[in-house]
Design a protein around this motif. Structure first.
Motif, short mmCIF file in Angstrom:
data_model
loop_
_atom_site.label_atom_id
_atom_site.label_comp_id
_atom_site.label_asym_id
_atom_site.label_seq_id
_atom_site.Cartn_x
_atom_site.Cartn_y
_atom_site.Cartn_z
N THR A 74 72.71 28.97 -46.41
CA THR A 74 72.30 28.94 -45.00
C THR A 74 73.40 29.52 -44.11
OG1 THR A 74 73.30 26.79 -44.60
CG2 THR A 74 71.01 26.81 -45.39
N ASP A 76 74.62 27.85 -41.78
CA ASP A 76 75.59 26.76 -41.70
C ASP A 76 76.62 26.87 -42.83
OD1 ASP A 76 74.42 25.36 -39.50
OD2 ASP A 76 72.99 24.37 -40.83
N ASN A 77 76.16 27.17 -44.03
CA ASN A 77 77.06 27.27 -45.20
C ASN A 77 78.12 28.36 -45.04
OD1 ASN A 77 74.27 26.84 -47.52
ND2 ASN A 77 75.54 25.26 -46.55
N TRP A 143 67.64 27.39 -39.70
CA TRP A 143 66.43 26.82 -39.08
C TRP A 143 66.30 27.28 -37.63
CZ3 TRP A 143 66.85 23.74 -34.79
CH2 TRP A 143 68.10 23.18 -34.53
N GLU A 144 67.43 27.43 -36.95
CA GLU A 144 67.38 27.82 -35.55
C GLU A 144 67.00 29.31 -35.45
OE1 GLU A 144 70.21 25.89 -33.13
OE2 GLU A 144 69.00 26.51 -31.40
N ARG A 180 69.65 12.55 -49.49
CA ARG A 180 68.28 12.40 -49.00
C ARG A 180 68.19 12.98 -47.60
NH1 ARG A 180 67.25 6.02 -50.18
NH2 ARG A 180 68.71 5.82 -51.91
N ARG A 181 68.26 14.30 -47.54
CA ARG A 181 68.17 14.99 -46.25
C ARG A 181 67.65 16.39 -46.51
NH1 ARG A 181 74.78 15.38 -45.67
NH2 ARG A 181 74.59 13.13 -45.38
N SER A 183 68.55 19.09 -44.56
CA SER A 183 69.61 20.06 -44.23
C SER A 183 69.07 21.38 -43.69
CB SER A 183 70.47 20.34 -45.48
OG SER A 183 71.01 19.14 -45.98
N GLY A 184 68.08 21.27 -42.80
CA GLY A 184 67.58 22.47 -42.13
C GLY A 184 66.61 23.31 -42.94
N PHE A 195 58.86 14.21 -50.22
CA PHE A 195 60.27 14.51 -50.46
C PHE A 195 60.77 13.69 -51.64
CE2 PHE A 195 64.80 14.09 -48.62
CZ PHE A 195 65.21 15.27 -49.22
#
Lengths: 226, 226
Positions: A74, A76-77, A143-144, A180-181, A183-184, A195
């Motif tokens: 991502t 973010d990464n 995601w944005e 448990r998320r 992460s976009g 999930f």
């Protein structure tokens, strides 16, 4: 490598699989923790992950899954140290090169206008290529970034305007590595997804993880929010 | 009812709580299944849920949580039979009327231009009212409605244009009733949320469910997608 002849769905703990998710989202997390616990380097974790990704792709073909979306990396990464960036970006390229030998219809989804996007994957961002299992590989995805495309599209339905609009609604997201998320991960396609979390790290992937997720999935009633 | 004096955080199975989520999302699911298993009507399930919502609100005040977002009902839900609609809509109104006796800063988030939106809650949609625990109550909420606002806003950041823009990023979403899905719950605020599922139905809510979620939460490393 040809797609395997479709065989009857397997049993899981004595229960026959009967209802598969049409589209599965996969978050292959835990490569770094796996490497660290073995005293290996971060890149070695990602390399191990690539092999498992190909194994999983074969499993999806064998089971007859129609579409998979795979979290590569991502935006973010990309804030991580350069060595890591090179490693996960290279892992995505290596994965795609091998994956193209399968009967898949590949689409790469991510911001290809950025220097973070690997040159080798640019041919796959516009249109899905090939036939067979639909594979959506998220590379430099955000995601944005995805939602902002929709803003400018003027489309009436949110999904129709997304940068990821060629990616369909996801029935189940499976995440490895215990977190448990989401992460976009494809927030619009995942609004109604079931999930499932696998505790094992991604480089320890084995088919029984996925079969357990599928067995659980068919016990869930799809309601699409109703 | 005054907010309780803040006491030291409790222990859970011998471990002291030390790091609370700032903002918790709550999906109080399972009212219908709870009623059905007891031979009660659907409305009786929702009424039982209202009491538990107030109990949970007190628990959030006691613990010192800063903000909670509570799934009331969605635009998807309004496709259900009229008796059910009346029941969950009435339950939201009853909950808000009682909740206002607590020290809370209430905001109702949902499409108030629709006939499905209860008249009694219209005073709370524009601005947060009151002081204390921030409570965001989702009433006739829709993820697509929320995102489409952002399309028309011209804002640079997605969050700034949402219909729910006054609702901040959520650290943890807790869902009762065993389903492991977000069902359209605030997709943008939940992109990085940790997700905890309680097997018990919402009308069986007890504080230990929430404490177990909080104890788990503090074992998770927040990364915001990085």
């Amino acid at each position: 490598m040809a797609r395997s002849q479709r065989t009857p769905l397997p049993e899981v703990d004595g229960v026959r699989l009967t209802r598969l998710p049409r589209h599965v989202g996969l978050i292959p997390d835990g490569n770094r923790r796996w490497a660290k616990e073995r005293g290996l380097s971060v890149p070695e974790g990602y390399i191990a992950g690539v092999g498992k990704g190909l194994q999983m792709l074969q499993d999806c073909c064998d089971l007859g899954i129609e579409e998979v979306s795979l979290y590569g990396f991502t935006q973010d990464n990309t804030k991580r140290p350069k060595e890591q960036r090179m490693a996960f970006s290279g892992a995505c390229v290596a994965f795609v090169e091998e994956a193209l030998k399968f009967d898949i219809a590949l689409l790469v989804v991510g911001d290809s206008t950025s220097a973070m996007f690997p040159e080798e994957l640019k041919p796959y961002v516009k249109e899905r290529q090939g036939s067979g299992l639909k594979v959506n590989m998220l590379v430099n995805y955000g995601w944005e970034w995805d939602l902002k495309s929709a803003f400018e599209s003027g489309q009436k339905r949110v999904h129709d305007g997304l940068a990821s609009r060629q990616v369909s609604r996801i029935d189940m997201v499976v995440r490895w590595g215990g977190c448990r998320r989401l992460s976009g991960f494809l927030p619009v396609q995942s609004v109604y997804s079931d999930f499932y979390v696998v505790e094992e790290y991604w480089p320890d992937y084995e088919l029984p993880h996925f079969l357990a997720a599928l067995a659980w999935f068919q016990t869930q009633e799809p309601t699409l929010g109703g």
